[in-house]
Design a protein around this motif. Structure first.
Motif, PDB file in Angstrom:
ATOM      1  N   THR A 121       0.848  -1.192   0.000  1.00  0.00           N
ATOM      2  CA  THR A 121       0.000   0.000   0.000  1.00  0.00           C
ATOM      3  C   THR A 121       0.882   1.240   0.000  1.00  0.00           C
ATOM      4  O   THR A 121       2.003   1.228   0.512  1.00  0.00           O
ATOM      5  CB  THR A 121      -0.928   0.056   1.231  1.00  0.00           C
ATOM      6  OG1 THR A 121      -0.145  -0.084   2.430  1.00  0.00           O
ATOM      7  CG2 THR A 121      -1.976  -1.051   1.179  1.00  0.00           C
ATOM      8  N   ASN A 122       0.342   2.290  -0.580  1.00  0.00           N
ATOM      9  CA  ASN A 122       1.011   3.578  -0.522  1.00  0.00           C
ATOM     10  C   ASN A 122       0.721   4.196   0.845  1.00  0.00           C
ATOM     11  O   ASN A 122      -0.442   4.319   1.235  1.00  0.00           O
ATOM     12  CB  ASN A 122       0.509   4.488  -1.645  1.00  0.00           C
ATOM     13  CG  ASN A 122       1.227   5.816  -1.669  1.00  0.00           C
ATOM     14  OD1 ASN A 122       1.092   6.626  -0.758  1.00  0.00           O
ATOM     15  ND2 ASN A 122       2.000   6.049  -2.721  1.00  0.00           N
ATOM     16  N   LYS A 123       1.763   4.554   1.574  1.00  0.00           N
ATOM     17  CA  LYS A 123       1.581   5.063   2.934  1.00  0.00           C
ATOM     18  C   LYS A 123       0.762   6.352   2.974  1.00  0.00           C
ATOM     19  O   LYS A 123       0.196   6.695   4.008  1.00  0.00           O
ATOM     20  CB  LYS A 123       2.943   5.275   3.592  1.00  0.00           C
ATOM     21  CG  LYS A 123       3.709   3.981   3.840  1.00  0.00           C
ATOM     22  CD  LYS A 123       5.073   4.237   4.460  1.00  0.00           C
ATOM     23  CE  LYS A 123       5.838   2.947   4.687  1.00  0.00           C
ATOM     24  NZ  LYS A 123       7.195   3.178   5.267  1.00  0.00           N
ATOM     25  N   GLY A 124       0.682   7.042   1.858  1.00  0.00           N
ATOM     26  CA  GLY A 124      -0.085   8.284   1.822  1.00  0.00           C
ATOM     27  C   GLY A 124      -1.482   8.138   1.251  1.00  0.00           C
ATOM     28  O   GLY A 124      -2.194   9.132   1.096  1.00  0.00           O
ATOM     29  N   ALA A 125      -1.886   6.895   0.943  1.00  0.00           N
ATOM     30  CA  ALA A 125      -3.211   6.686   0.346  1.00  0.00           C
ATOM     31  C   ALA A 125      -4.303   7.123   1.318  1.00  0.00           C
ATOM     32  O   ALA A 125      -4.218   6.882   2.526  1.00  0.00           O
ATOM     33  CB  ALA A 125      -3.389   5.217  -0.026  1.00  0.00           C
ATOM     34  N   VAL A 126      -5.336   7.771   0.798  1.00  0.00           N
ATOM     35  CA  VAL A 126      -6.413   8.301   1.644  1.00  0.00           C
ATOM     36  C   VAL A 126      -7.673   7.447   1.592  1.00  0.00           C
ATOM     37  O   VAL A 126      -8.695   7.812   2.159  1.00  0.00           O
ATOM     38  CB  VAL A 126      -6.768   9.750   1.225  1.00  0.00           C
ATOM     39  CG1 VAL A 126      -5.586  10.669   1.446  1.00  0.00           C
ATOM     40  CG2 VAL A 126      -7.222   9.793  -0.231  1.00  0.00           C
ATOM     41  N   VAL A 127      -7.613   6.299   0.916  1.00  0.00           N
ATOM     42  CA  VAL A 127      -8.774   5.413   0.827  1.00  0.00           C
ATOM     43  C   VAL A 127      -8.917   4.675   2.153  1.00  0.00           C
ATOM     44  O   VAL A 127      -8.107   3.814   2.485  1.00  0.00           O
ATOM     45  CB  VAL A 127      -8.629   4.421  -0.339  1.00  0.00           C
ATOM     46  CG1 VAL A 127      -9.860   3.506  -0.422  1.00  0.00           C
ATOM     47  CG2 VAL A 127      -8.449   5.162  -1.649  1.00  0.00           C
TER      48      VAL A 127
END
Length: 219
Positions: free
Chosen positions: A192-198
């Motif tokens: 996962t992208n650590k900055g993902a907002v989902v």
């Protein structure tokens, strides 16, 4: 959870990346799971090599991905999903021995791989590095599914995930090539992208784990 539903098309789409073998074996079941948990979910699925998926995660182009032995990126979090066996495979049409085959026998064949710097390319070149003087007829293709079709047709041989060939092995259209050097098992991760907002990513990760267990993708 609400920000991956289609009732408001201005909300972001869930961007999922999967490696080829997961796409073939698990993606239909994963989409069914998503539909059951998040009605009318919008999904943008990307099928690519693990190295490319890791890069896209790092660049924020994906929210979550299933990938194998990826390179490290500071902004990508990895959780182990399991381990996967890879082996050499060929069609019976090539009449290769069912017992152990030598590296020299492998090198007499056209060998397929995904392009560098993919894991499959590294596995292939490392496995045959001891006989460089014999020459390596390496043919690259960016689709694992296409490579599987070429192997099944008897056009060449390849290292492939065993789980990907479950149907072909049962039908006898391909067989495993036993070599004296065992290929290393491949770690499979959920990235996962650590900055993902989902906000639904933890639930999506659990769905990936469920589907993987249901179809025995790892092991």
């Amino acid at each position: 959870e609400s920000n991956i539903k289609t009732r408001n098309t201005r909300l972001p789409t869930l961007r999922v990346g999967v490696m080829d073998s997961f796409a073939v074996v698990c993606l239909p079941a994963l989409l069914d799971e998503l539909d059951g948990r998040f009605a009318e979910t919008r999904v943008a699925a990307t099928v690519d090599t693990s190295h490319n998926l890791a890069r896209q995660l790092s660049e924020g182009l994906l929210d979550i991905a299933v990938l194998s032995t990826p390179p490290e990126h500071d902004n990508v979090a990895l959780e182990l999903l399991g381990r996967q066996t890879v082996e050499w495979f060929a069609s019976p049409k090539l009449e290769m021995p069912r017992e152990f085959v030598s590296e020299a026998m492998l090198l007499r064949q056209r060998i397929f791989s995904t392009p560098a710097p993919s894991n499959l390319h590294t596995l292939t070149t490392n496995a045959l590095s001891g006989n460089r003087e014999l020459g390596l007829r390496l043919n690259v293709c960016n689709s694992l599914g296409a490579i599987l079709n070429l192997v099944e047709a008897g056009t060449g041989i390849s290292i492939l995930p065993g789980r990907l060939l479950h149907t072909q092995l049962k039908a006898g259209t391909v067989h495993l090539l036993r070599t004296h050097s065992r290929l290393p098992m491949q770690d499979v991760f959920i990235g996962t992208n650590k900055g993902a907002v989902v906000r639904a990513l933890p639930q999506v990760a659990q769905m990936i784990r469920k589907v993987s267990v249901d179809v025995a993708f790892c092991g």
